[in-house]
Enzyme design. Structure first.
Site, PDB file in Angstrom:
ATOM      1  N   GLU A  65       0.832  -1.203   0.000  1.00  0.00           N
ATOM      2  CA  GLU A  65       0.000   0.000   0.000  1.00  0.00           C
ATOM      3  C   GLU A  65       0.871   1.259   0.000  1.00  0.00           C
ATOM      4  O   GLU A  65       0.487   2.286  -0.567  1.00  0.00           O
ATOM      5  CB  GLU A  65      -0.946  -0.002   1.207  1.00  0.00           C
ATOM      6  CG  GLU A  65      -2.056   1.029   1.120  1.00  0.00           C
ATOM      7  CD  GLU A  65      -3.196   0.794   2.105  1.00  0.00           C
ATOM      8  OE1 GLU A  65      -4.284   0.426   1.671  1.00  0.00           O
ATOM      9  OE2 GLU A  65      -2.982   0.951   3.328  1.00  0.00           O
ATOM     10  N   HIS A  98       8.071 -26.982   2.000  1.00  0.00           N
ATOM     11  CA  HIS A  98       7.303 -28.111   1.486  1.00  0.00           C
ATOM     12  C   HIS A  98       6.175 -27.663   0.571  1.00  0.00           C
ATOM     13  O   HIS A  98       5.439 -28.492   0.055  1.00  0.00           O
ATOM     14  CB  HIS A  98       6.733 -28.928   2.646  1.00  0.00           C
ATOM     15  CG  HIS A  98       7.788 -29.614   3.448  1.00  0.00           C
ATOM     16  ND1 HIS A  98       8.078 -30.951   3.329  1.00  0.00           N
ATOM     17  CD2 HIS A  98       8.661 -29.137   4.373  1.00  0.00           C
ATOM     18  CE1 HIS A  98       9.053 -31.272   4.159  1.00  0.00           C
ATOM     19  NE2 HIS A  98       9.429 -30.181   4.800  1.00  0.00           N
ATOM     20  N   LYS A 156     -14.182   1.223  -3.737  1.00  0.00           N
ATOM     21  CA  LYS A 156     -15.229   1.507  -2.755  1.00  0.00           C
ATOM     22  C   LYS A 156     -16.408   2.218  -3.404  1.00  0.00           C
ATOM     23  O   LYS A 156     -17.560   1.902  -3.141  1.00  0.00           O
ATOM     24  CB  LYS A 156     -14.666   2.387  -1.622  1.00  0.00           C
ATOM     25  CG  LYS A 156     -13.751   1.644  -0.660  1.00  0.00           C
ATOM     26  CD  LYS A 156     -13.462   2.538   0.556  1.00  0.00           C
ATOM     27  CE  LYS A 156     -12.102   2.215   1.154  1.00  0.00           C
ATOM     28  NZ  LYS A 156     -11.712   3.132   2.217  1.00  0.00           N
TER      29      LYS A 156
END
Lengths: 525, 525
Positions: free
Chosen positions: B322, B351, B455
């Protein structure tokens, strides 16, 4: 492109798997006109390779093994009757065992009933069970899952501390194909000590899932553990979530194992179709190829808008990266293939890094996962006609649009819910997509030759530690890392010696005077 | 390069912060000879910019704000006495409040003592508190932390179900700077309903952390919540973990808040040094610049070898991505900067994807984090002279060597333990490194202009949903998504309409007949 053009593009490419109510939308990927046609021949080759694999060919040439995870949900497809029976019998034994555990017929030494399951495994022996447990757990499950997935003693101690007295009602499942995985062996020893300290016989609380005849298999057999379940060499670790590795923990937690398998089986049917437009795995594989130019130049950002799917990206990291991240192609050419995967969940991750995704370096494509059902809870209306879950859909669509406007690509997968069938379907979708993509770029998706180097190097570090401790005991005089490396017969490994000595000193196993790589002197206490 | 050459390179570049026993090793980064000299002038400029920022200049020009998170651990540096006193007073109020809660002086409505804390926040209001909680929690803490960090009603319901009857002993902390974050508002409403259903007065269990005068501040004040703590406009969300946002949950869990701050303060001292070789943040910033060519072309893979640091990479995703992921530089040029971050923990991730890191696409550099202390538990020797924690060190060194042999770069940070001081130090180290790097590449590290578009688009999706529901209610005849989009006055938004209608239908809020984007018809039940 107008919204009407987009709607046409969306409708014409939308792939719906009716039997699963699952959809894959690739309309926000900017693959050029003609791309599908151009890829038709390579894709046909990938379908052929997959069909050959499913029939039992040696699809993992490096390890001379069949690749049979698709048979786990369709045992009738296994190339030999003995394999089909082994799959069916193991499934039945898992169901019987879970039923007996839930009924208290199989019961712990000092309590009526097992109420917790501690899974000890790492990599493919943990990521699948963790993903499934987190996706499906409810408060009413007959058993609750806990994990040792590392060789961190502090982490293990924390899990045991959280269990507290519930350890006596905890069934431990130790999972290791080879039976020789160090992290898992260490976890098993740590758990055994915890049971013993609680005055409990570990064997009466332990189950093994391992290869026939492995060290772990022999230990479990000789010590009289409650049960043993198989890991077959034709199921890779990263595809073992629908073998005993994943099914036993799922059954113990009370999940509907048949629905998990059924979801995968239905997805397998859909992803065997040779028409790309109706095959969601083929579409994913082609989009990955388009996005990363067949070389993995773009990261796969996985954003499920559902808390229960938080661990899906961690599961996919192994499935995708271990399968595709290869130095050489099948012809032996150096290619350095792969595709990086990250992501947690939406809308949470919007508040972490959508800033970069929208404005920053364009080195990724997003896979949104939209879950239609908001869950079984009593809905809460927070504004007129708007419930809490509507915001999830709103944020997903909003972010998808904002990224598209900024020329960032995305795929959207829609699933009806986060229940067993959908989870099985998602697992099978990505298994097939990875397999098809691997053929498109010409790599073996089923081996992992690059992991051995680190393990070997780790072994030599532990050998060096032993040699250093011997050298320290042989002479009580304080010495430097360089002097001790020499005394241990490894004069060329001063740096590793210094790190090992610092680690030993930090844990009170040595006395240190001075500091720094040149200044510090060590002696045994 | 021989191991002796490497040892020399290691020693000559090793940066040790004595006061914190923290080290940064950049010897496995292949920065060329002359790199440090070449970067000296840009780095001097970055130090100057940082000094100006710390003195209270408007370092976030887009939002016309000071950037003051460094003052939180050194209030005497704040440019105005009122700010210093606000910091000191808030710290004292947090300590007092936590003490009173622990003592039962501040107590829940129907129980003796608060034993759980439910933190409701998202982004910077969750990632820091989650990281700190997971890193430092022990079984003996006076309170245990839980989180709502999304707007998923199913996820919230699961947290409430897990709390069960303990809800009456749960203190809820609602965190939102603007007080208008939708996810957090929704979480607050969900929690309030849960308390009410349990016959409890929410206000007697609630605390707000928010900007002075925000909606949340007014709600908390009007409803008589237990307490309110401030969020200042000069502390960004992603740097708020050492403001009330992080300190209050930490204090409630019984963590040593002074040590957290002290670790950060010590790191600030070390990272203000203008000699790059002894400034660990400057070293990190330079290595990031080298690795990604100043354009973020390499991903940052964060691999702490400690279960307790699992969430550090999620915390860093926000802090790094950000801050750095920006479209334009400070001069307004389009640059599309950034740096992608992922990783979980070692040796677990070995792994999962070390296969790709070693053999596959070389699009990353690793940051190993080595923790010297194995934790306070009773150690278990699994082989002669080898304890479980030795394997962690062994795997870290082994993987580091195997990657280096394959020409993959890595940084190694060593911390003495996972305790408060070290956590504070790591937080401050990365805050400073991100700030310095941002100046090197010329971007504003303290704004986030790209998050608004999503938004806004989400808001328009919710408006569309309301319009669709109105249109559905106005006419009971079954209609298609296209028809309903038209009836809702949004004929250009058929695709979003179809997704919204499918979501509503999946949750029993509409009746659907037919299927598919063209075939489905909807009507209100």
């Amino acid at each position: 492109m107008t919204t009407t053009d987009l709607w046409d593009r969306y409708r014409s490419h939308l792939c719906i798997v009716e039997a699963l109510d699952l959809r894959v939308d690739v309309s926000r990927m900017h693959f050029p006109a003609g791309f599908m046609d151009r890829m038709a021949t390579p894709m046909a080759h990938a379908f052929d390779a997959m069909a050959t694999l499913e029939k039992g060919a040696i699809a993992n040439p490096d390890e001379d093994r069949m690749v049979g995870h698709y048979w786990l949900r369709a045992p009738e497809l296994a190339p030999r009757p003995a394999l089909s029976s082994a799959i069916i019998e193991t499934r039945e034994r898992i169901a019987d065992f879970a039923r007996d555990v839930h009924a208290g017929t199989i019961r712990p030494q000092r309590a009526d009933r097992f109420e917790h399951v501690l899974v000890i495994g790492i990599g493919g022996s943990a990521l699948g069970p963790q993903f499934v447990a987190d996706a499906l757990a409810t408060r009413d499950d007959p058993m609750r899952a806990h994990f040792f997935d590392n060789t961190d003693p502090d982490g293990m101690a924390r899990v045991i501390a959280r269990l507290g007295e519930a350890l006596e009602r905890t069934l431990t499942v130790v999972i290791s194909k080879s039976g020789g995985t160090a992290e898992t062996r260490n976890g098993m020893l740590f758990a055994r000590r915890a049971y013993e300290r609680a005055g409990l016989d570990f064997a009466r609380h332990a189950v093994a899932i391992t290869g026939d005849g492995s060290d772990l298999d022999r230990t479990a057999s000789a010590s009289g553990w409650l049960e043993r379940f198989p890991m077959w060499d034709w199921v890779g670790g990263r595809a073992s979530v629908l073998a005993a590795v994943g099914l036993l923990p799922a059954a113990l937690q009370g999940f509907d194992v048949d629905a998990l398998l059924d979801g995968a089986r239905e997805m397998d049917v859909a992803t065997r179709r040779h028409e790309v437009a109706s095959n969601p795995a083929a579409l994913l594989a082609l989009m990955w190829h388009h996005a990363g130019d067949g070389r993995g130049t773009k990261d796969m950002v996985v954003l499920p808008y559902a808390d229960r799917l938080l661990l899906f990206s961690r599961y996919l990291q192994q499935l995708v990266m271990e399968s595709l991240g290869k130095e050489r192609d099948l012809d032996g050419n150096v290619v350095h293939q792969g595709m990086s995967v990250y992501g947690n969940k939406g809308s949470t991750d919007q508040h972490a890094y959508v800033q970069q995704l929208r404005d920053g370096v364009n080195n990724f494509f997003v896979t949104f996962i939209h879950v239609l059902h908001d869950g079984d809870g009593d809905p809460l209306e927070v504004e007129p006609d708007v419930r809490i879950g509507d915001y999830l859909t709103g944020f997903l669509l909003g972010t998808r649009a904002a990224l598209f406007d900024a020329d960032r690509e995305s795929i959207t997968i829609t699933v009806p819910d986060v229940r067993e069938r959908s989870i099985g379907a998602l697992i099978a979708l990505y298994e097939r997509a990875v397999g098809l993509y691997a053929t498109l770029v010409g790599v073996n998706a089923y081996d992992q030759p690059g992991v051995e180097a680190g393990k070997r190097a780790a072994g030599s570090v532990l050998e060096l530690q032993k040699a250093l401790l011997d050298a320290l005991r042989a002479d009580p005089a304080p010495r430097s890392a360089a002097e001790l490396a020499r005394a241990a017969g490894r004069p060329d490994h001063i740096e590793q010696s210094w790190t090992i000595l610092e680690h030993l000193a930090a844990n009170g196993r040595l006395e240190r005077s001075g500091s720094g790589p040149d200044g510090a002197r060590y002696r045994v206490s």
